[in-house]
Design an enzyme around this catalytic site. Sequence first.
Site, PDB file in Angstrom:
ATOM      1  CG  LEU A 279       7.280   1.277  -0.738  1.00 56.31           C
ATOM      2  CD1 LEU A 279       8.017   0.912  -2.012  1.00 56.31           C
ATOM      3  CD2 LEU A 279       6.281   0.190  -0.362  1.00 56.31           C
TER       4      LEU A 279
ATOM      5  CG  MET B  75      -1.998  -1.102   1.137  1.00 54.81           C
ATOM      6  SD  MET B  75      -3.514  -0.755   2.070  1.00 54.81           S
ATOM      7  CE  MET B  75      -2.872  -0.529   3.715  1.00 54.81           C
ATOM      8  N   GLY B  76       2.160   1.084  -0.309  1.00 52.45           N
ATOM      9  CA  GLY B  76       3.031   2.246  -0.399  1.00 52.45           C
ATOM     10  C   GLY B  76       3.583   2.685   0.941  1.00 52.45           C
TER      11      GLY B  76
ATOM     12  N   GLY C 207      11.197  -2.890   5.662  1.00 46.59           N
ATOM     13  CA  GLY C 207      10.473  -4.159   5.610  1.00 46.59           C
ATOM     14  C   GLY C 207       9.980  -4.476   4.211  1.00 46.59           C
ATOM     15  CG  HIS C 208       6.996  -2.085   2.332  1.00 47.84           C
ATOM     16  ND1 HIS C 208       6.899  -1.003   3.171  1.00 47.84           N
ATOM     17  CD2 HIS C 208       5.764  -2.663   2.330  1.00 47.84           C
ATOM     18  CE1 HIS C 208       5.669  -0.914   3.649  1.00 47.84           C
ATOM     19  NE2 HIS C 208       4.962  -1.913   3.161  1.00 47.84           N
TER      20      HIS C 208
ATOM     21  CE  LYS D 147       4.007  -4.643  10.122  1.00 48.76           C
ATOM     22  NZ  LYS D 147       2.570  -4.317  10.339  1.00 48.76           N
ATOM     23  CG  ASP D 148      -1.608  -8.895   9.198  1.00 48.00           C
ATOM     24  OD1 ASP D 148      -2.060  -9.909   9.783  1.00 48.00           O
ATOM     25  OD2 ASP D 148      -2.329  -7.951   8.851  1.00 48.00           O
TER      26      ASP D 148
END
Length: 325
Positions: free
Chosen positions: A64, A61-62, A67-68, A182-183
């Site tokens: 960033l 979802m941007g 982690g991304h 993480k999720d």
Amino acid sequence: MFWSPARGVRGLTSQQTTFAVSEVRDWEVRGMKTYSTAASLRAALNVGKRAGKTVAFVPTMGNLHEGHLRLVRRARQYADIVVVSIFVNPLQFGANEDLSNYPRTLAADKEKLFAEGAQFLFLPQVDEIYPEGMASHSKVSVPELSEGHCGANRPGHFTGVTTVVAKLFNIVQPDTAVFGEKDFQQLSVIRKMVRDLCMPIDVVGVATARAADGLALSSRNGYLSAEQRQIAPILHRVLQECREAIACGYDSYSKLEQHARTSLNQAGLEADYFNICDGRTLRPVTADTEEVVILAAAKLGTTRLIDNVTLNVNSSTDWGMLAAN
């Protein structure tokens, strides 16, 4: 058939298809290309697929962060072509959540993705994903795993996630999709959706990226004040303490959960949930449990933080410490 990558792209003229093909060839020389429609992205990707190239996909979802970028690096290890999407999905936000305020940092995001070697960026508008509106759009729901934990207090959230991820999977048609751990619940839900719908995609989980003090990196961490930022790592510390207690043989899970919630509240966080679960079912631990996951969410001011830790166990030798409470 779920999809057919070899087929032509509907909605594109021969001239547009030629343009998309030339863009792919240009990408091999110049770097990352950005597409805003499903048809143009598919046309570009199909050229590489016909040449035998594999595709890895990182949906985001941007806004960033490191982690991304770790997800992008992992994706590069799995495939020839890396596609990243940036789409703030309104369908997964509740009525009182932060959709309008969700941080959008597109220019910085593009620079980071280019530096990491992502070849394609998919940047659709809402009407590209939901052309007839969200209310009338077909939905994808995953029962059981979507219930409880984040699903309990965010009704409709996971239906929004699985609907948009399924649609993005159909658009990109990747061989591999990469998500952060993480999720944990979201990753579990997506994996089940892929299995249940026979999607030919390998879903890869990447360990949570953390700051030096243990706080899980998140796009929402930017909402925290300086004082709150000092408190936020306590969530991970409490999770670690709970994991250590279980590893040492403490098996009164309800007492551990209550103690953890009390610790969070006393530290200035507002505990949403703190649940000790079977890592496969996300339900209470049983004699068959092989991985324990401890899932937690808490609010700090208006910012909602989530995190988890896991513990691998041998269900036959360690059952004494894993008796369900």
